[in-house]
Design a protein around this motif. Structure first.
Motif, PDB file in Angstrom:
ATOM      1  N   MET A 230       0.834  -1.205   0.000  1.00 32.93           N
ATOM      2  CA  MET A 230       0.000   0.000   0.000  1.00 32.93           C
ATOM      3  C   MET A 230       0.868   1.255   0.000  1.00 32.93           C
ATOM      4  O   MET A 230       0.731   2.115   0.867  1.00 32.93           O
ATOM      5  N   PRO A 231       1.795   1.396  -0.935  1.00 35.47           N
ATOM      6  CA  PRO A 231       2.694   2.552  -0.923  1.00 35.47           C
ATOM      7  C   PRO A 231       1.904   3.853  -1.050  1.00 35.47           C
ATOM      8  O   PRO A 231       0.971   3.964  -1.840  1.00 35.47           O
ATOM      9  N   GLY A 232       2.295   4.826  -0.225  1.00 36.27           N
ATOM     10  CA  GLY A 232       1.673   6.143  -0.280  1.00 36.27           C
ATOM     11  C   GLY A 232       0.400   6.275   0.521  1.00 36.27           C
ATOM     12  O   GLY A 232      -0.170   7.374   0.615  1.00 36.27           O
ATOM     13  N   VAL A 233      -0.087   5.189   1.126  1.00 32.44           N
ATOM     14  CA  VAL A 233      -1.325   5.222   1.914  1.00 32.44           C
ATOM     15  C   VAL A 233      -0.968   5.242   3.398  1.00 32.44           C
ATOM     16  O   VAL A 233      -0.206   4.392   3.860  1.00 32.44           O
ATOM     17  N   ASP A 234      -1.512   6.216   4.143  1.00 31.78           N
ATOM     18  CA  ASP A 234      -1.234   6.298   5.570  1.00 31.78           C
ATOM     19  C   ASP A 234      -1.744   5.052   6.285  1.00 31.78           C
ATOM     20  O   ASP A 234      -2.807   4.516   5.962  1.00 31.78           O
TER      21      ASP A 234
END
Length: 305
Positions: free
Chosen positions: A272-276
């Motif tokens: 989930m790159p870029g997802v907090d």
């Protein structure tokens, strides 16, 4: 065969990782810190004449944060996500005893039994498959009563797993690195530990670990993370660590970076790159809007190929 992992971390959304056609279904794992119910630091730092008062405040706080009610919500989450294995931290056991008979213990809150009972009521029964009791202390809360606190890491699995899951070889370890203290004139150590289980999921073996290294000493936490990495380096299987490691990703040289440097991949960043994925934190009273979640200390890590 490489496991496809679906991971749920405390207070974050589910990671959906599709399996390849014809492959085994995804292996679902979770980590959740149950929160022991109060901040114990004031007890550890109090002068002798204030210890009983601080114990009384902690005991009041444990009751006010009401794990019986919280267990319902946590069980609902586990029942919804149905992990094959879940790593739980701060699985506390609170007991009382009369000062004149310290062995006559009465259990007031057993977080493990309360949570498992709620899961039974949800008709999604789980059981403890590895338990790591690593710290215990008994201190006076009044002139005639003692309070005993026991801290545990626990791994739970469905009581009736699907045919693809087999668990064996539970292991409990207390870290060698610890914080020495003196309370009421007696030596005391703040200890931490970890639990492991070996699992086979549709023929793919894995060693599953849950842990919570030290929160209040960076040095001790680093030593514990290095100790964990060293112990797991001899695993004959791929390793999954699901725990609260008390370190953000950018804490230089801290537990997260130590484990990444030992060959682990952060599953959230991988999928989930870029997802907090904020997992922390409310205050000690558990009061505040969800927007207060602003950093991450809970992770699922796996050894890389």
């Amino acid at each position: 065969r490489r496991l496809v992992i679906i991971a749920t971390t405390a207070l974050t959304a589910l990671l959906v990782v599709p399996a390849h056609a014809g492959a085994a279904p995804p292996f679902r794992v979770m980590t959740y810190n149950l929160y022991l119910g109060a901040n114990l630091t004031p007890i550890f730092t109090a002068p002798p004449d204030r210890v009983v008062g601080e114990v009384k405040e902690v005991w009041h706080h444990v009751r006010a944060t009401n794990f019986r009610l919280r267990a319902e919500a946590i069980a609902d989450l586990i029942s919804e996500e149905r992990p094959h294995l879940a790593g739980l931290q701060e699985v506390s056991l609170w007991q009382t005893a009369p000062i004149d008979d310290p062995t006559h213990l009465t259990t007031k809150y057993d977080f493990l039994e309360l949570l498992l009972s709620e899961l039974d009521q949800n008709e999604t029964p789980y059981e403890a498959v590895a338990t790591n009791p690593f710290a215990s202390a008994m201190l006076p809360v009044s002139e005639d009563q003692l309070v005993r606190f026991t801290q545990r890491n626990v791994i739970i699995a469905p009581k009736e797993p699907d045919d693809g899951l087999v668990v064996t070889n539970p292991v409990s370890v207390v870290f060698a690195a610890r914080i020495p203290l003196t309370i009421l004139g007696r030596p005391f150590e703040i200890t931490r530990g970890y639990a492991t289980i070996d699992a086979s999921f549709h023929g793919s073996p894995v060693r599953f670990v849950t842990t919570q290294p030290e929160a209040f000493s960076v040095l001790v936490r680093k030593l514990q993370a290095a100790e964990l990495a060293s112990a797991l380096s001899t695993s004959p299987f791929d390793v999954i660590i699901a725990g609260d490691i008390n370190s953000e990703r950018d804490f230089a040289g801290d537990s997260h970076q130590i484990l990444i440097g030992a060959g682990y991949t952060d599953v959230w960043l991988e999928t989930m790159p870029g997802v907090d994925d904020f997992t922390a934190s409310f205050g000690d009273d558990l009061v505040g809007p969800p927007s207060e979640l602003d950093h991450t200390v809970d992770y699922v890590l796996r050894t890389t190929d």
